[in-house]
Structures are given as C-alpha cells and as structure tokens.
Design a protein around this motif. Sequence first.
Motif, PDB file in Angstrom:
ATOM      1  N   ARG A   1     -45.076  31.493  13.165  1.00 26.11           N
ATOM      2  CA  ARG A   1     -44.547  32.234  11.999  1.00 26.11           C
ATOM      3  C   ARG A   1     -45.601  33.195  11.476  1.00 26.11           C
TER       4      ARG A   1
ATOM      5  N   ASP B   1     -45.807  36.059  13.684  1.00 25.88           N
ATOM      6  CA  ASP B   1     -44.663  36.956  13.412  1.00 25.88           C
ATOM      7  C   ASP B   1     -44.967  37.854  12.226  1.00 25.88           C
ATOM      8  N   VAL B   2     -45.598  37.246  11.200  1.00 27.07           N
ATOM      9  CA  VAL B   2     -45.927  38.017  10.002  1.00 27.07           C
ATOM     10  C   VAL B   2     -46.890  39.147  10.364  1.00 27.07           C
TER      11      VAL B   2
ATOM     12  N   ALA C   1     -45.368  41.995  11.936  1.00 22.19           N
ATOM     13  CA  ALA C   1     -44.465  42.792  11.104  1.00 22.19           C
ATOM     14  C   ALA C   1     -45.124  44.102  10.672  1.00 22.19           C
ATOM     15  N   PHE C   2     -46.352  44.335  11.131  1.00 20.58           N
ATOM     16  CA  PHE C   2     -47.022  45.604  10.826  1.00 20.58           C
ATOM     17  C   PHE C   2     -47.544  46.214  12.116  1.00 20.58           C
ATOM     18  N   PRO C   3     -47.497  47.543  12.215  1.00 15.03           N
ATOM     19  CA  PRO C   3     -48.231  48.165  13.318  1.00 15.03           C
ATOM     20  C   PRO C   3     -49.707  47.790  13.152  1.00 15.03           C
TER      21      PRO C   3
ATOM     22  N   THR D   1     -40.216  35.336   7.831  1.00 21.22           N
ATOM     23  CA  THR D   1     -41.266  36.328   8.060  1.00 21.22           C
ATOM     24  C   THR D   1     -41.401  37.238   6.839  1.00 21.22           C
TER      25      THR D   1
ATOM     26  N   ILE E   1     -42.942  35.404   3.860  1.00 16.78           N
ATOM     27  CA  ILE E   1     -44.401  35.220   3.948  1.00 16.78           C
ATOM     28  C   ILE E   1     -45.106  36.569   3.730  1.00 16.78           C
ATOM     29  N   VAL E   2     -44.530  37.642   4.350  1.00 19.48           N
ATOM     30  CA  VAL E   2     -45.126  38.967   4.148  1.00 19.48           C
ATOM     31  C   VAL E   2     -45.161  39.280   2.653  1.00 19.48           C
TER      32      VAL E   2
ATOM     33  N   ALA F   1     -43.327  46.837   6.286  1.00 21.29           N
ATOM     34  CA  ALA F   1     -43.019  45.590   6.993  1.00 21.29           C
ATOM     35  C   ALA F   1     -41.509  45.410   7.115  1.00 21.29           C
TER      36      ALA F   1
ATOM     37  N   VAL G   1     -39.316  45.340  10.628  1.00 21.98           N
ATOM     38  CA  VAL G   1     -38.460  44.206  11.021  1.00 21.98           C
ATOM     39  C   VAL G   1     -37.052  44.719  11.345  1.00 21.98           C
TER      40      VAL G   1
END
Lengths: 295, 307
Positions: A131, A134-135, A138-140, B15, B18-19, B283, B287
């Motif tokens: 997880r 994954d976080v 979530a960003f380049p 996701t 958490i972000v 973000a 996604v």
Amino acid sequence: MTNTATLKLTEQNRPRVEQRRRLLRRLRRSGNVVVGVTILALIAALALLAPVISSYNPELMAPLDRLQPPSAAHLFGTDDFGRDVLTRVLFGAQISLVVGLVSVAVASVAGSLLGVVAGYTGGTTDSVIMRLIDVMLAFPSILLALVIVAILGRSLPNVMLAVGISTIPVYTRIVRGSTLSIKEADFILSARAIGAPSGRIMLRHILPNVIAPIIVVTTNGIAGAIISGAALSFLGLGAQPPTPEWGLMLSEGRNYLRQASWVTTYPGLAIMITVMAINLLGDGLRDVLDPRLRI
Amino acid sequence: MSQYLTKRFIQAIPTVLIVSILVFLMLHLIPGDPAEIFVGENVATPEMLEQIRERMGLNRPLHEQYLSYMANALQGNLGESLNSRRPVVDEILLRLPSTLELTVAAMLISTALGLGLGILAALNHNTIIDSAAMLLALVGISMPVYWSSLLLIVIFSVNLRWFPPIGQGGLDRLVLPALALGFLSAGSLARMVRSSMLEVLSQDYLLTARAKGLAQRAVIFRHTLRNALIPVITILGLTFGQLLGGAVITETIFARLGIGRMYVEGILNKDFTLVQGTTLFIALAYVVINIGIDLVYGYVDPRIHYD
C-alpha cells in the motif's frame, strides 16, 4: 581425510567457478558492456584526477576572464564569473557520480529489503508495504523527490536522499515479484525445515538469488538518479552556488545562451555522455544477466 | 465494465486516503512551527502566532485538523496560497490548461516519434537502420530534458530564429517546449515498440497472413501493429507521469505559466498550502489517469475481460 574433504569442496565449487568464468566471458564479449565500462572508467579517472588535470580552482571567481570563448588557456571557455568551464565540468563529474551512486544505494538497499520482506512474509506485512509503495507510485518520481526536498530542505545530501526514496518502489516491486517466485523452491523449503530463521533465509538465500534483476535495475537507476539529481539542482533545490554541479551550471548558463552557449554546452554534454555510458552498461548487463527484462 | 470501474475506484481509495494523510502531515513534517511557516518571512510576535494557530485550527488535535482539512478538500477547498492569498483551487485551475496543452502536445510528438522509430527498427531488424534508430533512442533516453530544452532554444531561437524562446500563447510558443518534452519519452517508447513488434513478427499467425497472400501493408498495420501496441499502451501511463514531471522543468525553462512551474515556485517560496493542494491534486489526477489507461488497455485488447 583432509585431502578428501578439500577435493570434495573443490568439486563442489567447480561449477560455480566455471559459471562465473562463463559470465565474465559473456560480459567481455558484449559490445555494450565494453563501450559503457570504458567510457565510465575514463569519466571516473578524469573526475578523480580533476585537481591534477586542471590548475584552475573550480569555485574561485576571476571577473576579468568573464565569458571567454574556448581557447588554449580555457579549452571549454569560462562562465559569467570567469571560472574555467572544463575545471568545473571535471569537478562536477565527482559530484554527479556520487549523487548517482548514493541515491541508488539508498533506493536499492531500502527497496530490496522491503521487497524481500513483503514477498517472503506475505499477509498483513505484505499488504502494508505494498500500500505504501502504491502511495509512492501515485506521484511521478521527480515530483515525489521535489516533495521530499520541500520537506527536508534544499541541499545536495537531501537531493540524494530524495532521489533515492523516490525510486524505492522500482526495487520493491521487482524483488517482491522474484521472491514470490522462488520462495517455494526446494532449497528455501529445506532451509526452513532445518530451522533457519526468516531473516537469514531472506538475506542469505533469497536476496542472492534475485540479485540479477537488482543489478540491472541498479545500473540504469544510477543514470536516472544523475539526471534527477541534476534536475533538482537545475531548479535551485539541490546544490547551491558556487558548487560546480552540472545541473546548477546549466541553470546558471541559461542566461547567456545568446552570447556564451559553451557555458551550457559542455556540462550538458557531460551529463549526456555519462548517462549514455551507464545506460549502455545497463543494457549490456541486462542482455547477459537477465534477458527476460529485455525491451 | 462499470462493475470493474467501481472496483478500481474502490481499490484506489486506501491509496488516496494515505496520500491525503501524508499531504496533510507535510506541514507538520517540515521542521519548525507550522504557524511560523504561515507567517513566512514576516516577523511575528508570540500573540500573532497564537492568533494564527487559533484561526487555522492548529491548536486542535491532529486528527480533528485532518478531518476538517479533508472535509474542506472534498468541497473543493484546498486552502489559500500563502503568497497570493488566492484559493489554491483557483490557482490550479488557472494553470491547468497550459500544462494540459503542453503535455498533450508532447505526448503526440513522443508517440509519433516513438512509434515511427520503433516500427522502422523492427522492420529492418539487424540492419544499419535498426542500429541507427536504436542509437537515436539511446540518445533520447540519455538526454535530460533541461539540456534538450536549452539546445532547442540555441538552435531554433537564437541561431535560426524560427520560434520565440520563451512565453506562452499560440502554436509557435508551444513547439519548442513540446518537442523537448516529447523527446523525453520517445526513446523508451521506441525501444518498447521495437521489441514488442519483433515478438509479434515471430508469431505463427503472421506467417499465415503472409501465406494467404496479404499485402505487406495489411500484414504490418492490421496484424502486427495492433497486437504490438498492446504492451505499449501500459507504458503510456508511465509516459504521462514522466511528462508531468518533465513539465516542471520545461515550464520553468520556457517561462510557461503551468502547474509544474507553480509547484517549483511554491517550494522555493515556501508556499506550503499551495504545495500541499497541488500535491493532492496531482496524486488524484495520476490515479484517475492510470485507471483510464487500464480501460483503454481492455478496449484495444479484446482478450482482456473486466470481471
């Protein structure tokens, strides 16, 4: 008795030695590896010998020599502060190589450990680690590095850490995948059967067996880290003036594109040639060590 | 399909959550008192700092602060920029079209170049054309975008005077930044297309297609390319991320008022509310784009079923 034991050991080692020899032979035969290693060795030698090769100080300003075009005295010309561009490019090589190596060391060690733990342990630990990965995905990656520098503050060591952290997911994913595929292998089961602790199994049995993809990704990772590290310095978030860092040199020189394009041409070429050599080596290693990764 | 879409969105929730927590904590992770960060360079008395803490809710427990941050974010309120004092959402929306314009143009250039080079190399496998194309791809991969941008400016603006070096508005100001950004991912795309084409070219069904007398063009476009493109689409998502990251640099060099440049300026000026809001926005966008690319993947390859 001793002789027999030695003989047995040698017999056991023979295939491994032979395998290593064969691998070296294949590496020597790969054009990409040979060209990449030669260029890199040359760059590393130039970087190390920078104080011997050049008599100029990379940081000392000489206003009278400002923006001199390339000449016998200054092969790559001088910048807006009169500093010798060749000297700064040579010293810059030291910085860029260190940035590349340290960032990748951070990423590969942390990423591989997370990957092997996730893959071997499974269950909740695996879910939590993945997880988090994954976080991060979530960003380049360059934006993730930017966020980390924003939190840690602007400096070259923070750039190395930021670039390293931002590329952890690549290693975690690859090592986890490889771990999943070998954790049911007989030699792992037998290690477990004789009661080897999990930590030992992961470090001594699994990691050495997934090293090939790690080496390939690490090599190409150094190239990426050099580009990203210089990018952060280019944006003013990494090395600070008067450090002779390639990205910073490009950023400082862009105000003089019209009058003195040499100020940007040479550090730019230096980055490109270094990165190209590392990529060539990476491609060669991939073909020899792990043809599955071939694209 | 809609079931799959719902599933993917549900999977993305942890996701995104958490972000959002990390983005919220950013302000607290930065060394120093958040209230002082809000004051910025100005000198503040302890009373003023206390007032700010009260007004921004910094005295409340962290989880309460997070919940109110999220409640606001869900209503489209990402706070105010510390510098301009304008809503962060307005700042993002103001800059978004410029970044989208640049990214889409770069994506088109990168796809055209990558496909062209990759196909050319695969069709001329193991010839000098193949080697030349792959050398070009290697140069593309090894060339940092800040260097290619400067080179393009020197060649096409300073020497040839074909395009203006910086600024935005009009196609002529889009060409150079889009080219620089396009080169960034064209190299890796070309390699991917080449290897994917080579793999498809060795399949039996291509032999069949040729054996039944189909023209070379039909064999390539209808049978090879369509199948070779499937794995290529997966990396388009990565490409988009790469372009978004690259936009930070190209927008700074070419002085374009996009999200990337705003983001770097936010970091340099310590405008943390702007950085927080933009990070969350990027973000989320990333996604959603990745889910979108998964859907395209299924559309191109009918063998994939969304269960």
